[in-house]
Motif scaffolding. Structure first.
Motif, short mmCIF file in Angstrom:
data_model
loop_
_atom_site.label_atom_id
_atom_site.label_comp_id
_atom_site.label_asym_id
_atom_site.label_seq_id
_atom_site.Cartn_x
_atom_site.Cartn_y
_atom_site.Cartn_z
N TYR A 13 28.95 33.80 19.40
CA TYR A 13 28.84 32.35 19.55
C TYR A 13 27.64 31.99 20.41
O TYR A 13 27.42 32.59 21.47
CB TYR A 13 30.09 31.78 20.23
CG TYR A 13 31.33 31.83 19.40
CD1 TYR A 13 31.60 30.82 18.48
CD2 TYR A 13 32.24 32.87 19.54
CE1 TYR A 13 32.76 30.86 17.71
CE2 TYR A 13 33.40 32.91 18.78
CZ TYR A 13 33.64 31.90 17.86
OH TYR A 13 34.78 31.94 17.10
N ASP A 14 26.90 30.98 20.00
CA ASP A 14 25.82 30.42 20.80
C ASP A 14 26.46 29.41 21.75
O ASP A 14 27.01 28.40 21.32
CB ASP A 14 24.79 29.75 19.90
CG ASP A 14 23.58 29.23 20.66
OD1 ASP A 14 23.56 29.32 21.90
OD2 ASP A 14 22.66 28.72 19.99
N GLY A 16 24.71 27.94 24.27
CA GLY A 16 23.69 27.00 24.75
C GLY A 16 23.37 27.22 26.21
O GLY A 16 23.55 28.30 26.75
N THR A 20 18.87 22.43 27.95
CA THR A 20 18.83 21.84 26.62
C THR A 20 20.16 21.17 26.31
O THR A 20 20.22 20.00 26.01
CB THR A 20 18.51 22.91 25.55
OG1 THR A 20 17.31 23.56 25.93
CG2 THR A 20 18.36 22.30 24.20
N ARG A 21 21.24 21.90 26.34
CA ARG A 21 22.61 21.40 26.28
C ARG A 21 23.55 22.58 26.04
O ARG A 21 23.21 23.54 25.38
CB ARG A 21 22.82 20.33 25.21
CG ARG A 21 22.88 20.84 23.80
CD ARG A 21 23.19 19.70 22.83
NE ARG A 21 22.99 20.16 21.48
CZ ARG A 21 23.95 20.66 20.71
NH1 ARG A 21 25.17 20.79 21.16
NH2 ARG A 21 23.69 21.07 19.49
N TRP A 22 24.74 22.46 26.60
CA TRP A 22 25.78 23.42 26.34
C TRP A 22 26.33 23.17 24.95
O TRP A 22 26.48 22.02 24.54
CB TRP A 22 26.91 23.33 27.37
CG TRP A 22 26.48 23.76 28.73
CD1 TRP A 22 26.27 22.97 29.81
CD2 TRP A 22 26.18 25.09 29.14
NE1 TRP A 22 25.85 23.73 30.87
CE2 TRP A 22 25.78 25.05 30.48
CE3 TRP A 22 26.19 26.33 28.49
CZ2 TRP A 22 25.42 26.17 31.20
CZ3 TRP A 22 25.82 27.46 29.21
CH2 TRP A 22 25.45 27.37 30.55
N LYS A 23 26.66 24.22 24.23
CA LYS A 23 27.18 24.11 22.88
C LYS A 23 28.67 24.43 22.87
O LYS A 23 29.17 25.21 22.07
CB LYS A 23 26.40 25.04 21.95
CG LYS A 23 24.92 24.64 21.86
CD LYS A 23 24.13 25.57 20.99
CE LYS A 23 22.66 25.18 20.98
NZ LYS A 23 21.87 26.10 20.17
N HIS A 25 32.68 22.35 23.96
CA HIS A 25 33.32 21.05 24.15
C HIS A 25 33.60 20.73 25.62
O HIS A 25 33.77 19.57 25.97
CB HIS A 25 34.63 20.98 23.36
CG HIS A 25 34.41 20.94 21.88
ND1 HIS A 25 34.09 19.79 21.21
CD2 HIS A 25 34.44 21.91 20.95
CE1 HIS A 25 33.95 20.04 19.91
NE2 HIS A 25 34.16 21.34 19.73
N GLN A 71 19.54 30.24 28.03
CA GLN A 71 20.71 29.93 27.22
C GLN A 71 21.51 31.20 27.02
O GLN A 71 21.03 32.29 27.32
CB GLN A 71 20.25 29.33 25.90
CG GLN A 71 19.48 28.03 26.12
CD GLN A 71 19.15 27.32 24.86
OE1 GLN A 71 20.05 27.09 24.04
NE2 GLN A 71 17.90 26.97 24.67
N PRO A 116 33.68 26.68 21.61
CA PRO A 116 32.32 26.48 21.11
C PRO A 116 32.25 25.38 20.05
O PRO A 116 33.23 25.12 19.33
CB PRO A 116 31.96 27.83 20.47
CG PRO A 116 33.01 28.78 20.89
CD PRO A 116 34.21 27.99 21.28
N LEU A 117 31.10 24.75 19.94
CA LEU A 117 30.86 23.79 18.86
C LEU A 117 30.76 24.53 17.53
O LEU A 117 31.11 23.99 16.49
CB LEU A 117 29.58 23.00 19.12
CG LEU A 117 29.57 22.15 20.40
CD1 LEU A 117 28.22 21.45 20.54
CD2 LEU A 117 30.71 21.16 20.43
N GLN A 118 30.28 25.76 17.58
CA GLN A 118 30.16 26.61 16.40
C GLN A 118 31.58 26.92 15.91
O GLN A 118 32.42 27.35 16.69
CB GLN A 118 29.43 27.88 16.83
CG GLN A 118 29.05 28.83 15.76
CD GLN A 118 28.32 30.04 16.38
OE1 GLN A 118 27.50 29.90 17.28
NE2 GLN A 118 28.65 31.21 15.88
#
Length: 132
Positions: A13-14, A16, A20-23, A25, A71, A116-118
């Motif tokens: 999982y990325d 982030g 830049t931004r955390w990926k 929730h 990141q 994760p958003l992913q």
């Protein structure tokens, strides 16, 4: 100073990063991680130094990006590639390993309290550009 350029190919999982931004929730309106272990971080610490992974064998937090915007990836399998190397993607492990890796990644995410958003783990290719 010289640049150190390389890459990571990783299954996971990325997550982030702060600049830049955390990926994930678990961030507030300002984009700051809200999980308890991320509160009051040492400015010299990276996510791999703080994220609790106790008891999660075979999973690591890997840093990518550059010095100004580090990141992170939560990975169950990875390969680091030097700037002059060519990697044959046919050498990546076959899918029969994925279920085991997915369980390890899920366990690590639950332990860290991250979503994760992913949607699911995937192979990721990320560059590393650091100054020394």
């Amino acid at each position: 100073m010289s640049d150190l350029n390389s890459a990571i190919i990783a299954y996971g999982y990325d997550l982030g990063g702060a600049v830049t931004r955390w990926k994930v929730h678990e961030v507030d309106a300002s984009g700051v991680l809200t999980v308890p272990w991320a509160q009051d971080p040492d400015p010299d610490d990276y996510l791999e130094d703080r994220m609790p992974l106790d008891g999660t064998a075979g999973v690591s937090v890997l840093r990518y990006g550059d010095d100004e915007d580090p990141q992170s990836i939560l990975a169950a399998k990875w390969v680091r590639i030097g700037s002059a190397e060519v990697f044959d993607l046919a050498l990546l492990p076959k899918p029969h390993h994925y279920a085991v890796w997915d369980r390890r990644l899920d366990q690590a995410l639950k332990l860290a309290g991250l979503t994760p958003l992913q949607r699911h783990p995937a192979w990721l290719a990320c560059s590393i550009n650091r100054s020394s």
